[in-house]
Design a protein around this motif. Sequence first.
Motif, PDB file in Angstrom:
ATOM      1  N   PHE A 120      70.329  37.451  61.208  1.00 34.25           N
ATOM      2  CA  PHE A 120      71.258  38.279  60.447  1.00 34.25           C
ATOM      3  C   PHE A 120      71.278  37.815  58.992  1.00 34.25           C
ATOM      4  N   PRO A 121      71.481  38.748  58.046  1.00 31.89           N
ATOM      5  CA  PRO A 121      71.594  38.356  56.641  1.00 31.89           C
ATOM      6  C   PRO A 121      73.023  38.029  56.230  1.00 31.89           C
ATOM      7  N   HIS A 122      73.990  38.532  56.989  1.00 35.01           N
ATOM      8  CA  HIS A 122      75.415  38.294  56.732  1.00 35.01           C
ATOM      9  C   HIS A 122      76.152  38.652  58.006  1.00 35.01           C
ATOM     10  N   ARG A 123      77.449  38.354  58.056  1.00 35.37           N
ATOM     11  CA  ARG A 123      78.214  38.704  59.239  1.00 35.37           C
ATOM     12  C   ARG A 123      78.823  40.091  59.048  1.00 35.37           C
ATOM     13  N   ASP A 124      78.667  40.942  60.063  1.00 38.13           N
ATOM     14  CA  ASP A 124      79.437  42.175  60.108  1.00 38.13           C
ATOM     15  C   ASP A 124      80.749  41.878  60.822  1.00 38.13           C
ATOM     16  N   ASN A 125      81.564  42.884  61.058  1.00 43.61           N
ATOM     17  CA  ASN A 125      82.869  42.631  61.661  1.00 43.61           C
ATOM     18  C   ASN A 125      82.753  42.022  63.050  1.00 43.61           C
ATOM     19  N   ARG A 126      81.808  42.519  63.863  1.00 43.54           N
ATOM     20  CA  ARG A 126      81.643  41.979  65.213  1.00 43.54           C
ATOM     21  C   ARG A 126      81.271  40.509  65.170  1.00 43.54           C
ATOM     22  N   VAL A 195      73.028  35.912  52.970  1.00 52.35           N
ATOM     23  CA  VAL A 195      71.743  35.713  52.291  1.00 52.35           C
ATOM     24  C   VAL A 195      71.134  37.038  51.841  1.00 52.35           C
ATOM     25  N   ARG A 196      71.948  38.075  51.707  1.00 53.95           N
ATOM     26  CA  ARG A 196      71.405  39.374  51.301  1.00 53.95           C
ATOM     27  C   ARG A 196      70.677  39.316  49.967  1.00 53.95           C
ATOM     28  N   ASP A 197      71.161  38.490  49.051  1.00 56.85           N
ATOM     29  CA  ASP A 197      70.514  38.406  47.743  1.00 56.85           C
ATOM     30  C   ASP A 197      69.168  37.694  47.808  1.00 56.85           C
ATOM     31  N   ASP A 198      68.882  36.997  48.903  1.00 60.83           N
ATOM     32  CA  ASP A 198      67.609  36.288  49.053  1.00 60.83           C
ATOM     33  C   ASP A 198      66.481  37.221  49.501  1.00 60.83           C
ATOM     34  N   LEU A 199      66.828  38.317  50.159  1.00 59.04           N
ATOM     35  CA  LEU A 199      65.841  39.041  50.953  1.00 59.04           C
ATOM     36  C   LEU A 199      64.698  39.629  50.129  1.00 59.04           C
ATOM     37  N   THR A 200      64.988  40.233  48.994  1.00 57.10           N
ATOM     38  CA  THR A 200      63.921  40.875  48.222  1.00 57.10           C
ATOM     39  C   THR A 200      63.016  39.859  47.539  1.00 57.10           C
ATOM     40  N   ALA A 201      63.434  38.597  47.491  1.00 58.81           N
ATOM     41  CA  ALA A 201      62.617  37.546  46.868  1.00 58.81           C
ATOM     42  C   ALA A 201      61.621  36.934  47.844  1.00 58.81           C
ATOM     43  N   ILE A 202      61.685  37.294  49.118  1.00 60.45           N
ATOM     44  CA  ILE A 202      60.773  36.709  50.105  1.00 60.45           C
ATOM     45  C   ILE A 202      59.371  37.271  49.910  1.00 60.45           C
ATOM     46  N   THR A 203      58.411  36.389  49.788  1.00 59.13           N
ATOM     47  CA  THR A 203      57.024  36.794  49.581  1.00 59.13           C
ATOM     48  C   THR A 203      56.152  36.544  50.806  1.00 59.13           C
ATOM     49  N   ALA A 204      56.622  35.755  51.749  1.00 60.47           N
ATOM     50  CA  ALA A 204      55.832  35.439  52.944  1.00 60.47           C
ATOM     51  C   ALA A 204      55.807  36.634  53.898  1.00 60.47           C
TER      52      ALA A 204
END
Length: 264
Positions: A120-126, A195-204
């Motif tokens: 998961f990139p962040h927690r939703d309500n569940r 970690v949503r702000d990290d996702l577009t920076a992933i190059t692998a």
Amino acid sequence: MSPRNLTAPTFARTRLGSGPGLLLAHGAGSSLAGTYGPVLEALAARHTVVGIDYPGSGDTPRSTTPLSLDDLADQLIAAADAEGLDRFAVSGYSLGGPVAIRTATRHPQRVTALVLTAAFPHRDNRLALASSVWSKIAASGDRELLAEFQLMMALGTQALESMPAEQLRQTLDHVAAATADGTSEQTDLVGQLDVRDDLTAITAPTLVISTTDDRLVSTALHRHLAETIPHAQLADIATGHLPMLERTDEWLHLTTNFLHKHNT
């Protein structure tokens, strides 16, 4: 050669096998062996597998302060440094998914591939509610109640409902005995990180494995990862939150084929 990380390794670590490097980041309330036990031998047949136990898991002492995602990622890299691995793939499961993501964005030249399972990139309500309840039960010290909650949330419908009463009782006893002492701090971190702000920076190259009968981490969160990480692949497994246990061969097939495709 990439510059080495300066963090000293302080977490307990495991090294197995030989071949291209593969770092493992485990889930909350578990340990390296608890998360990856059913697949460790098979992974080590093709890779130099290195993993850590978070504070309060395995042989790593429990933390007296709140856990930090950056610290977990830095300790994973410190373990790789200590074992002489310069480049490596990273497999992250559940909480280990954000750990793997942060590792990849902090050390893009060293990470050759990512496998994110039930992540998961962040927690939703569940997930926020579940992690709060999980943490409170863990803090109470009631291991039997904690095992009941974990099993109810983690196992898929087929796996749970196929258990005879005696097997269910034995499984609960096993889960209660194996629960990490640091579960409360680890699940607190689950309820806080983003970690949503990290996702577009992933190059692998990235494989997102979605557990489609997951009561803990929703498929919407899995898909957010796959849709936001550049060129990520998405694969579904019809299982609950424990695919390495419920569908061992299927998970191994997806993971090892992906790593082989990317020469890791």
